[in-house]
Design a protein around this motif. Structure first.
Motif, short mmCIF file in Angstrom:
data_model
loop_
_atom_site.label_atom_id
_atom_site.label_comp_id
_atom_site.label_asym_id
_atom_site.label_seq_id
_atom_site.Cartn_x
_atom_site.Cartn_y
_atom_site.Cartn_z
N PRO A 237 46.93 -57.51 42.92
CA PRO A 237 48.28 -58.13 43.83
C PRO A 237 47.18 -59.59 44.57
O PRO A 237 47.73 -60.56 44.29
N LEU A 238 45.81 -59.02 45.07
CA LEU A 238 45.28 -60.51 45.71
C LEU A 238 44.97 -61.56 44.29
O LEU A 238 44.92 -62.51 44.99
N THR A 239 44.78 -60.70 42.88
CA THR A 239 44.54 -61.92 42.26
C THR A 239 45.58 -62.13 41.34
O THR A 239 45.58 -62.63 40.16
N ALA A 240 46.81 -61.76 41.62
CA ALA A 240 47.55 -61.75 40.70
C ALA A 240 48.17 -62.72 40.00
O ALA A 240 48.30 -63.31 38.89
N ALA A 241 48.20 -64.19 40.97
CA ALA A 241 48.99 -65.76 40.91
C ALA A 241 47.41 -65.85 40.00
O ALA A 241 48.39 -66.30 38.93
N ILE A 242 47.25 -65.75 39.41
CA ILE A 242 45.91 -66.72 39.57
C ILE A 242 45.22 -65.53 37.67
O ILE A 242 44.87 -66.54 36.76
N TYR A 243 45.89 -64.42 37.59
CA TYR A 243 45.43 -63.56 36.68
C TYR A 243 46.78 -62.97 35.73
O TYR A 243 47.65 -63.18 35.40
N ARG A 244 47.06 -62.01 36.39
CA ARG A 244 48.14 -60.72 35.96
C ARG A 244 50.28 -61.77 35.80
O ARG A 244 49.90 -61.74 34.81
N GLN A 245 49.72 -62.64 36.45
CA GLN A 245 51.01 -63.38 36.39
C GLN A 245 50.37 -65.12 35.99
O GLN A 245 51.73 -65.69 35.67
N GLY A 246 49.41 -65.30 35.45
CA GLY A 246 48.94 -67.10 35.75
C GLY A 246 49.23 -66.29 33.58
O GLY A 246 49.66 -65.48 32.42
N THR A 247 48.06 -67.68 33.07
CA THR A 247 48.44 -68.06 31.25
C THR A 247 47.57 -66.25 30.92
O THR A 247 47.40 -66.09 29.57
N ILE A 248 46.13 -65.98 31.93
CA ILE A 248 45.83 -64.69 30.75
C ILE A 248 47.13 -62.87 31.45
O ILE A 248 47.16 -62.86 30.49
N GLY A 249 47.73 -63.68 31.96
CA GLY A 249 49.21 -62.76 32.30
C GLY A 249 49.16 -62.69 30.81
O GLY A 249 50.10 -61.15 30.39
N ALA A 250 49.89 -63.73 30.55
CA ALA A 250 50.44 -63.75 30.06
C ALA A 250 50.41 -63.23 28.73
O ALA A 250 50.69 -62.59 26.99
N ALA A 251 48.98 -63.50 28.23
CA ALA A 251 48.23 -63.10 27.09
C ALA A 251 48.38 -61.33 27.04
O ALA A 251 48.85 -60.90 26.29
#
Length: 404
Positions: A237-251
């Motif tokens: 969850p610490l990195t979710a905003a830029i990763y899993r919930q970000g553009t890469i996460g969408a991919a």
């Protein structure tokens, strides 16, 4: 043969040269670290295609596949050859070292260097499967991280971005100066705009993976029971905003949706399946580019120490599940989970506490900085134990040519 004494020269986490002997030793160490399996007779191992085989989890999949499953087949990557001014990329040297190990182990691996997104590469691979490997492919591991992709059907080039979705994200990150002195900074990344999400999904989602399966199926090259896995990551969850919930996460979400579509299709046609494998954190050339990931990984190592599971051990577990040596363990969304050690509640609680306390003044006591700094250098063949970095080394190592 050109010989040079090589020293690490870098701009942040990007190094200008790579060390051939260090890369060779690194692959040898991975081979030794991978658990042994029952012997597979020469020429009897399953036929595998690994796309993105020269770095990170793709390299681990190749080494672990050789040792745990006795694979033969085709490894695809995209690396740069040495020039008069620069060494080859680290992946070039790692590939040469992997080829030597495969040859010594008596495994028939062919290493191809080129654009995995292109139909030219897909045709070359299909021809090799048909002509060299009996016309049947058992496994395909997809591990591609790229900044851009040209769709061969339309000629359109897409570019991926690392951005949050909806609003800007401010996070802590870890940097090192030229002397290796660490600093914890706060950085802000603006939100995705326009077609950023669609562009990133077009590069890093499941479109090319699906195109590979369709291409090989169209040539009749998928064996009965064929299995394919795309390697992925969820993270903290610490990195979710830029990763899993970000553009890469969408991919990544698109990749998982593609797995479900492909699995239904493969089940009907060859009794096969497609899944994603969620791996745990590691220091890779791709991950160091993501804001916050460097700090998070250093803190995670500070919490876990030697219990942090290296990629080759994770991929050994993946091969065991694929080959039936261990039960196939899927989560509720049909994903193989190799990251449970990282996301355990006690581990994440400890990392979160350290994250909150992390500043330039406190970071040395919270994160394993020596390990992290050395891991970054090892991506390029430096800081590898047992290598004499004062000695000149040959840099024009040839790309491995398959035996006849």
């Amino acid at each position: 043969m050109s010989e040079r004494v090589l020293i690490p020269r870098n701009r942040g986490f990007l190094f200008l040269d790579s060390h051939p002997a260090g890369c060779e030793r690194l692959v040898a160490d991975m081979w030794q670290a991978c658990p042994d399996s029952a012997d597979v007779p020469e020429g009897a191992g399953p036929v595998a295609l690994i796309i993105g085989s020269s770095a990170g989890y793709g390299l681990a999949a190749t080494v672990a596949g050789l040792k745990r499953a006795g694979i033969r087949g085709i490894m695809v990557s995209f690396e740069k050859a040495p020039t008069e001014r620069r060494t080859a990329t680290a992946g070039w040297y790692r590939t040469a070292a992997t080829a030597d190990i495969a040859r010594t182990a008596g495994r028939d691996l062919v290493f191809l260097n080129g654009d995995a997104f292109s139909d030219t590469m897909k045709n070359q691979v299909a021809d090799l499967i048909e002509q060299r490997f009996g016309g049947r492919l058992d496994y395909l591991i997809y591990s591609v991280a790229a900044p851009r992709r040209t769709d061969p059907a339309t000629g359109t080039t897409y570019a991926s971005v690392l951005k949050p979705i909806g609003r800007a994200n401010r996070t802590k990150t870890l940097v090192f100066d030229d002397q290796g002195v660490p600093e914890v900074r706060e950085v802000e990344t603006g939100p995705a705009e326009g077609d950023d999400v669609e562009q990133t999904v077009a590069v890093m989602g499941g479109a090319d993976w699906e195109r590979w399966i369709e291409h090989l199926a169209g040539r009749g090259l998928l064996a009965e029971g064929f299995a394919t896995v795309a390697l992925s990551y969820i993270g903290s969850p610490l990195t979710a905003a830029i990763y899993r919930q970000g553009t890469i996460g969408a991919a990544k979400a698109h990749l998982e949706a593609t797995a479900r579509t492909l699995s239904e299709r493969l089940d009907k046609t060859v009794g096969g399946r497609a899944v994603t494998s969620v791996n745990g954190a590691a220091v890779t050339q791709s991950s160091t580019a993501i804001p916050g990931i460097a700090l998070y990984t250093g803190l995670l190592r500070g919490v876990l120490g030697e219990d942090l599971v290296p990629p080759v051990h994770q991929l050994a577990a993946l091969w065991d599940q694929l080959t039936g040596a261990a039960p196939l363990a899927l989560d509720d969304e049909g994903r193989i989970r190799l990251d449970t050690w990282e996301l355990a509640e006690d581990v994440q609680t400890a990392v979160t506490e350290r994250w909150a306390a992390a500043t330039t003044d406190t970071i040395a006591g919270l994160a394993d900085l020596d390990w992290f700094h050395a891991e970054v250098q090892r991506l390029y063949g430096f800081s590898v134990p047992g290598v004499d970095y004062t000695a000149a080394v040959a840099t024009d190592i040839p790309w491995p040519v398959p035996t006849s």
